[in-house]
Enzyme design. Structure first.
Site, PDB file in Angstrom:
ATOM      1  N   CYS A  91      17.113  15.635 -11.177  1.00  0.00           N
ATOM      2  CA  CYS A  91      17.941  15.732 -10.201  1.00  0.00           C
ATOM      3  C   CYS A  91      18.001  14.963  -8.961  1.00  0.00           C
ATOM      4  CB  CYS A  91      18.040  17.375  -9.743  1.00  0.00           C
ATOM      5  SG  CYS A  91      16.691  17.717  -8.687  1.00  0.00           S
ATOM      6  N   ASN A 138       1.129  -1.084  -0.027  1.00  0.00           N
ATOM      7  CA  ASN A 138       0.051   0.078   0.053  1.00  0.00           C
ATOM      8  C   ASN A 138       0.925   1.377  -0.150  1.00  0.00           C
ATOM      9  OD1 ASN A 138      -1.975  -1.695   0.138  1.00  0.00           O
ATOM     10  ND2 ASN A 138      -2.446  -1.583   2.305  1.00  0.00           N
ATOM     11  N   HIS A 187       5.501  -0.355  -2.615  1.00  0.00           N
ATOM     12  CA  HIS A 187       5.374   0.048  -3.997  1.00  0.00           C
ATOM     13  C   HIS A 187       5.468   1.780  -3.491  1.00  0.00           C
ATOM     14  CE1 HIS A 187       2.785  -3.507  -5.245  1.00  0.00           C
ATOM     15  NE2 HIS A 187       4.003  -3.567  -5.453  1.00  0.00           N
ATOM     16  N   SER A 225      -4.477  -9.193   0.691  1.00  0.00           N
ATOM     17  CA  SER A 225      -3.800  -9.197  -0.551  1.00  0.00           C
ATOM     18  C   SER A 225      -4.265 -10.366  -1.587  1.00  0.00           C
ATOM     19  CB  SER A 225      -2.114  -9.215  -0.630  1.00  0.00           C
ATOM     20  OG  SER A 225      -1.864  -9.336  -1.764  1.00  0.00           O
TER      21      SER A 225
END
Length: 272
Positions: free
Chosen positions: A126, A98, A115, A214
């Protein structure tokens, strides 16, 4: 004996590595990706974001509005149950898919965001990283007209689908004028090597893996479970709906993470 009882027996007395997905945050009002009632999605691809100024305009308009709502979401009992387990010294950490910070806000401290996270933004040119609030203030300055549409649905990654106007002005990097991107992993983008290594270490240190919320479809989740499978470490899954690893789990609990994880924390003696 219920499946939940079996899961608790597998977890009791073992160091628990935790892997979480979008399903743990649904009770906080954030929809998941693939569960019943999940909204249709057209996620931004990393290569599209890089190649198209129009795509970046559409993404940033929706991401800004979604982040405003995302920032007000509160942790639920599932997040708090995992924080209880950590305080009791029962977990090796949390590897979460998450991009919210609800685990930390519930009290967990050893969390790896596989993630990425929404609360920081980095320049792709930069490499400078900025607090999201700073970039949000600049977006508001450049686009004082923008408002959240009525009856829009929040996406799991903090985005919303809107018909973005060509009027939207994307902020540039305050340092070099380069392209800014929230520090989340887009579809088609690789998880940073050091981040995945930290998540792998959490799983490798566990004597049992607890998967919460999940469906285990995304490659990063399956790669983490392969670490456990190779060492014959039992896997306990708590999820609404089927997962890709149901056939390999030592225990598979069908149900919401808030009630199931709270029951697990209670049974394992983790104080509230």
């Amino acid at each position: 004996m219920t499946v939940l009882d079996t899961a608790i027996d597998l977890l009791r007395g073992r160091r628990i590595a935790v892997v979480t997905g979008a399903g743990i945050s649904t009770d906080s009002g954030i929809p998941d990706y693939r569960g019943a009632g999940a909204p249709p999605r057209n996620p931004m691809l990393f290569e599209t974001f890089l190649a198209s100024a129009d795509a970046r305009r559409r993404y940033w308009a929706g991401s800004h509005l979604g982040w405003q709502r995302f920032a007000g979401v509160q942790p639920n009992e599932g997040h708090r149950a995992l924080a209880r387990l950590e305080r009791a010294g029962l977990t090796t950490g949390i590897a979460t898919q998450n991009v919210d910070d609800l685990h930390e806000r519930a009290g967990s401290t050893n969390v790896t965001h596989v993630h990425g996270q929404l609360h920081t933004v980095s320049c792709l040119d930069c490499g400078t990283t900025f607090d999201r609030h700073r970039i949000a203030d600049e977006i508001e300055r450049l686009n004082s007209w923008i408002r959240m549409p009525e009856r829009v649905r929040l996406q799991p990654d903090g985005d919303v689908e809107i018909d973005a106007s060509q009027r939207f002005e994307v902020p540039a990097c305050p340092v070099c004028g380069g392209i800014l991107k929230p520090d989340v992993v887009f579809f088609g983008e690789l998880v940073p090597v050091d981040v995945f290594a930290a998540a792998r270490d959490i799983v490798a240190a566990g004597e049992v893996v607890l998967v919460a919320g999940s469906s285990l479809v995304v490659n990063s989740g399956t790669r983490l479970l392969e670490v456990a499978r190779r060492e014959d470490v039992p896997i306990v899954i708590v999820n609404r709906g089927p997962t890709k690893w149901d056939g390999r789990a030592a225990a598979r609990v069908e149900g919401g993470t808030s009630e199931s994880l709270s029951a697990i924390a209670d049974a394992l003696g983790a104080p509230a």
